[in-house]
Write an enzyme that holds these catalytic residues in place. Structure first.
Site, PDB file in Angstrom:
ATOM      1  N   GLY A 192      45.223  17.091  68.607  1.00  0.00           N
ATOM      2  CA  GLY A 192      45.600  17.353  67.224  1.00  0.00           C
ATOM      3  C   GLY A 192      44.923  18.553  66.595  1.00  0.00           C
ATOM      4  O   GLY A 192      45.220  18.893  65.442  1.00  0.00           O
ATOM      5  N   GLN A 193      44.020  19.225  67.323  1.00  0.00           N
ATOM      6  CA  GLN A 193      43.382  20.412  66.780  1.00  0.00           C
ATOM      7  C   GLN A 193      44.432  21.507  66.597  1.00  0.00           C
ATOM      8  O   GLN A 193      45.427  21.545  67.322  1.00  0.00           O
ATOM      9  CB  GLN A 193      42.262  20.920  67.708  1.00  0.00           C
ATOM     10  CG  GLN A 193      41.143  19.938  67.925  1.00  0.00           C
ATOM     11  CD  GLN A 193      41.406  19.015  69.111  1.00  0.00           C
ATOM     12  OE1 GLN A 193      42.526  18.841  69.558  1.00  0.00           O
ATOM     13  NE2 GLN A 193      40.356  18.393  69.605  1.00  0.00           N
ATOM     14  N   PRO A 194      44.229  22.417  65.645  1.00  0.00           N
ATOM     15  CA  PRO A 194      45.236  23.456  65.374  1.00  0.00           C
ATOM     16  C   PRO A 194      45.721  24.200  66.621  1.00  0.00           C
ATOM     17  O   PRO A 194      46.905  24.498  66.734  1.00  0.00           O
ATOM     18  CB  PRO A 194      44.524  24.405  64.406  1.00  0.00           C
ATOM     19  CG  PRO A 194      43.556  23.521  63.679  1.00  0.00           C
ATOM     20  CD  PRO A 194      43.092  22.510  64.711  1.00  0.00           C
ATOM     21  N   ARG A 195      44.856  24.455  67.577  1.00  0.00           N
ATOM     22  CA  ARG A 195      45.270  25.237  68.750  1.00  0.00           C
ATOM     23  C   ARG A 195      46.235  24.477  69.665  1.00  0.00           C
ATOM     24  O   ARG A 195      46.881  25.083  70.509  1.00  0.00           O
ATOM     25  CB  ARG A 195      44.048  25.713  69.533  1.00  0.00           C
ATOM     26  CG  ARG A 195      43.289  24.594  70.197  1.00  0.00           C
ATOM     27  CD  ARG A 195      42.109  25.142  70.986  1.00  0.00           C
ATOM     28  NE  ARG A 195      41.506  24.101  71.761  1.00  0.00           N
ATOM     29  CZ  ARG A 195      40.226  23.795  71.725  1.00  0.00           C
ATOM     30  NH1 ARG A 195      39.403  24.486  70.975  1.00  0.00           N
ATOM     31  NH2 ARG A 195      39.764  22.822  72.466  1.00  0.00           N
ATOM     32  N   PHE A 196      46.334  23.152  69.518  1.00  0.00           N
ATOM     33  CA  PHE A 196      47.228  22.364  70.369  1.00  0.00           C
ATOM     34  C   PHE A 196      48.534  21.980  69.677  1.00  0.00           C
ATOM     35  O   PHE A 196      49.441  21.464  70.318  1.00  0.00           O
ATOM     36  CB  PHE A 196      46.536  21.086  70.856  1.00  0.00           C
ATOM     37  CG  PHE A 196      45.324  21.347  71.695  1.00  0.00           C
ATOM     38  CD1 PHE A 196      45.416  22.106  72.851  1.00  0.00           C
ATOM     39  CD2 PHE A 196      44.093  20.844  71.334  1.00  0.00           C
ATOM     40  CE1 PHE A 196      44.295  22.358  73.632  1.00  0.00           C
ATOM     41  CE2 PHE A 196      42.965  21.088  72.098  1.00  0.00           C
ATOM     42  CZ  PHE A 196      43.068  21.851  73.249  1.00  0.00           C
TER      43      PHE A 196
END
Length: 183
Positions: free
Chosen positions: A74-78
């Site tokens: 769920g981190q922005p990069r994913f």
């Protein structure tokens, strides 16, 4: 001897009438996606889960239905990966930390951006307000309003309050998912 017949019967039923489903579990970091999946797969809840890097996959067996569950980071990069894992899913499960009111504008934006992707139009959506055992949680009605779920069209939408930690409403979640196995 009856045990042998039961095993044979279960094997035959599994051979001819088993159903496989692909479920994609997404949501912002720290919403409890990995903890939820661990508990659904029969494991123990742990408070110190490490953030998912990329994705995890677990199979959850319920009767003659096998749910292949993709837990995407769920981190922005994913978040750009979410669409790829949702494309062929039988259902999208969007997990929200129901106690993190400050994150709701980002949750709403990411959810609606995902749902607007071409090719995801008819996939059923289950929104889960996790951490319902904690003080300050949003009710299901508040979550529906905050995420503007009533405006979502071209798909079936349901929303439940759950607690992965206490296993609250997880049986209802499984019933909802399995009911979509024939779609």
């Amino acid at each position: 001897m009856a045990g042998v017949f039961k095993k044979l019967w279960d094997w035959l039923v599994g051979l001819f009438w088993s159903t496989d489903m692909d479920i994609t579990i997404v949501g912002l970091q720290n919403a409890g996606k990995t903890s939820l999946l661990r508990v659904l797969a029969g494991g123990e809840f742990t408070i110190d889960s490490l953030p998912t890097v990329g994705f995890n996959m677990k199979k959850v067996q319920k009767g003659h239905v096998t749910l292949k569950c993709w837990d995407v980071g769920g981190q922005p990069r994913f978040r750009d990966m979410w669409e790829r894992y949702c494309r062929d899913a039988n259902a999208i499960v969007f997990v929200v930390d129901s106690t993190d009111r400050e994150a709701l504008p980002v949750v709403k934006e990411e959810l609606h951006m995902l749902l607007g992707k071409h090719g995801l139009e008819n996939i059923p959506l289950l929104v889960l307000g996790n951490k319902s055992d904690l003080p300050g949680k949003l009710s299901v009605d508040d979550l529906i309003e905050a995420l503007d779920l009533k405006s979502v069209s071209h798909r079936e939408v349901s929303c439940y309050g759950i607690s992965a930690k206490l296993e609250t409403n997880l049986e209802a979640v499984m019933k909802w998912l399995i009911a979509r196995s024939g779609k």
